[in-house]
Design a protein around this motif. Sequence first.
Motif, PDB file in Angstrom:
ATOM      1  N   MET B 326      23.951 -11.801   7.476  1.00  0.00           N
ATOM      2  CA  MET B 326      25.481 -12.315   7.122  1.00  0.00           C
ATOM      3  C   MET B 326      26.026 -13.214   8.378  1.00  0.00           C
ATOM      4  SD  MET B 326      26.448 -10.756   4.327  1.00  0.00           S
ATOM      5  CE  MET B 326      25.998  -9.333   3.278  1.00  0.00           C
ATOM      6  N   ALA B 327      26.588 -14.128   7.886  1.00  0.00           N
ATOM      7  CA  ALA B 327      27.275 -15.094   9.008  1.00  0.00           C
ATOM      8  C   ALA B 327      28.940 -15.004   8.583  1.00  0.00           C
ATOM      9  CB  ALA B 327      26.768 -16.428   8.725  1.00  0.00           C
ATOM     10  N   ASP B 328      29.894 -15.061   9.343  1.00  0.00           N
ATOM     11  CA  ASP B 328      31.164 -15.132   8.728  1.00  0.00           C
ATOM     12  C   ASP B 328      31.708 -16.457   8.844  1.00  0.00           C
ATOM     13  OD1 ASP B 328      31.398 -12.337   9.174  1.00  0.00           O
ATOM     14  OD2 ASP B 328      31.846 -12.378  10.940  1.00  0.00           O
ATOM     15  N   THR B 329      31.131 -17.489   9.349  1.00  0.00           N
ATOM     16  CA  THR B 329      31.550 -18.729   9.170  1.00  0.00           C
ATOM     17  C   THR B 329      30.369 -19.694   8.387  1.00  0.00           C
ATOM     18  OG1 THR B 329      30.432 -19.162  11.420  1.00  0.00           O
ATOM     19  CG2 THR B 329      32.756 -18.752  11.405  1.00  0.00           C
ATOM     20  N   LEU B 330      30.880 -20.760   7.861  1.00  0.00           N
ATOM     21  CA  LEU B 330      29.898 -21.703   7.062  1.00  0.00           C
ATOM     22  C   LEU B 330      28.615 -22.233   8.052  1.00  0.00           C
ATOM     23  CD1 LEU B 330      29.824 -23.147   4.662  1.00  0.00           C
ATOM     24  CD2 LEU B 330      30.894 -25.166   5.818  1.00  0.00           C
ATOM     25  N   VAL B 331      27.661 -21.703   7.274  1.00  0.00           N
ATOM     26  CA  VAL B 331      26.288 -22.399   7.832  1.00  0.00           C
ATOM     27  C   VAL B 331      25.581 -22.906   6.796  1.00  0.00           C
ATOM     28  CG1 VAL B 331      25.989 -20.286   9.701  1.00  0.00           C
ATOM     29  CG2 VAL B 331      25.119 -20.019   7.217  1.00  0.00           C
ATOM     30  N   ALA B 332      24.881 -23.830   7.314  1.00  0.00           N
ATOM     31  CA  ALA B 332      24.146 -24.868   6.264  1.00  0.00           C
ATOM     32  C   ALA B 332      22.662 -24.650   6.564  1.00  0.00           C
ATOM     33  CB  ALA B 332      24.642 -26.153   6.306  1.00  0.00           C
ATOM     34  N   LYS B 333      21.898 -24.986   5.283  1.00  0.00           N
ATOM     35  CA  LYS B 333      20.383 -24.967   5.449  1.00  0.00           C
ATOM     36  C   LYS B 333      19.766 -25.916   6.647  1.00  0.00           C
ATOM     37  CE  LYS B 333      16.322 -25.862   2.956  1.00  0.00           C
ATOM     38  NZ  LYS B 333      15.570 -26.592   1.926  1.00  0.00           N
ATOM     39  N   GLY B 334      19.087 -25.316   7.438  1.00  0.00           N
ATOM     40  CA  GLY B 334      18.533 -26.198   8.552  1.00  0.00           C
ATOM     41  C   GLY B 334      19.251 -26.030   9.856  1.00  0.00           C
TER      42      GLY B 334
END
Lengths: 300, 354
Positions: B326-334
Amino acid sequence: MTDRAIGAAAPERPPLRIRLALRDLDGVTLLAVPAVLFVLALFVYPFLYGLILSFEPKAGGWLANYRKFFSEPFLYDTVWTTFRLAVPATLINVFLSIPVAMRVRRLQRRRVLTTILVVPITLGTVLIAEGLLTYLGPQGWFNRTLALFGIGQVRLVHNYMGVMLSLIMSGFPFTFLLTLSYVTGIDPSLEQAASTLGAPPRARFWHIIMPLLAQGLAINLCLSFVQTFSVFPSAVLLGAPAGETRVISIAAYQAAYEQYDYSMASAVAMIMGFAQLFVILLILAGRNLLYRGAVGGGKG
Amino acid sequence: MAIAARDFRELRLDGMSRSFGTVNALKSVTLNVKRGEFIALLGPSGCGKSTALNCLAGLLTLSGGSIWLDSTRIDRRKPEERGFGMVFQNYALFPHMSVRKNIGFGLAMQGVSRSDIDRKVTEALSIVRLGDQGDKLPGQLSGGQQQRVAIARAIVIEPPLVLMDEPLSNLDAKLRLEMRAEIRRIHDLIGSATIYVTHDQEEALSLADRIVVMRDGTVRQVGTPQELYASPAHADVAEFMGYRNLVKSSAARSGNAVNVTIGGAAFAGTPIGNAVNGQAIVAIRPDDLKAEAGGPLAVTVESAQYHGRNFYCSGRTGDGTELYFMADTLVAKGDNIRLAADPARVLVYPGAAS
């Protein structure tokens, strides 16, 4: 300005193809044409031809054939004779098929038994009749075995019993297959639910199976009745075609091919047809009093 | 006269087994159920949970073991002699009978008088909140309403035990939540024992007093929802309880803790069972594996699904292990990010991963 132009335009009529499609008529509908032609050529035309022919007797007024049929016991008795064979044979076939189908549906090797039961269909009435004549005849295995036990001859051919046996043998596979498909169509979880609610097998049969089977049985009765009502080969071969199994189809045959009175034969055929129609309407009217809907216990 | 379950103290399954040919669908299941208890049989399809339910209902005969209701042995009784209520997956309502007739069927079979049937059916209808639908046919009802009728039909005979076979699996998500609450409310109201078969762990966690996790025809673990959620006894139970990260690792005990490596990074974990040393399986829930700047483990994000409050992500470590977190902040592929986990929530099981 463009807005006004659109607003002012008359509502466009959808193309013919779309309008037809809304009534479920499209290219696929054409596939029904051969069947319609077939029915017209082989059923509607001969039926109307026969109907008109029956009102054109060799002698007398337009109703003379019918008047003759219903005034001569030799002729009108055939209706009763036919009913006397067709009704019991139909009832036996249909109601005997229920317990057998109930049992067969649980079998692991359903196909084996089904095949055995269906073989008589493939044999045809004439072969069954010939077989029964020898087997049940005075010198046949059946009577010889009886004689072995000191029991006298039992006459089972060239009489009412012979025709009845043949009707059951050739008719039962049809009713059985039809009943089997209706029985297997009933969701087995309904019976399980009934059993967890305390219903023993007998109650499950009468409260759950029978009401859901009733529609299928009505159809089954109709088909089986029509089949047995038009009995001809076995009535001639195994029965007493001059006496107790002189069924209506024999009367029509004699009128047509022994007296060459096609008009009279047509009249007999019409009477036969309407007698069948009468019984079928009776069964279908009874059907309307019963539940007619899904036989599943779940959604949809 | 309120509808209340017939009195009993305990239902006991003693080595209940059932085989189909050479396949053992149910291998010696032993379980005690008390009156008023809500038990969920949980497991993947083919684990034997439905077989167990059908054996209890009497729809299948046992090939071994016995079933006792207090001091009465009931496993040789026919279903119609057991008096248990059962709710079927497809509801199994009698399509030719009105809703009232359906619900009253069990009472009619018991020979209850017509006026009593009428009164009890009316009460059952009000319990399942279908007061005004009694004269319809089942086919005229929606799925959720049919479900309520099936429940009313099962409870109106006042059974000591109510059996439910995945009763919510045919309903849409919203209705499922609604009926879940209804089922628990009705259970508490009539006070029977309920045995509820499901493959949905969330359903089992939210409904049951105790959960029985089954696999390959055996009971793997019995416990309260809290116990099962926090500390599954086996790696396969953990997998089924939502521990989606199952990683093979070497393990070294150090006091009460155990040190493992995931994707080359060292983690402290909690051993389950005493045998944990050497080869081990590490189980972590995605929501216990969090993106954290100073975390020990580096991963490359492969996908991220937005779940409202946070992101449900999958990523790959340097050695190719796939992990869910889980991530609380926006993460993107890569993205390259670091993960950390609370040692109490890193469960370490003995043995090689199956």
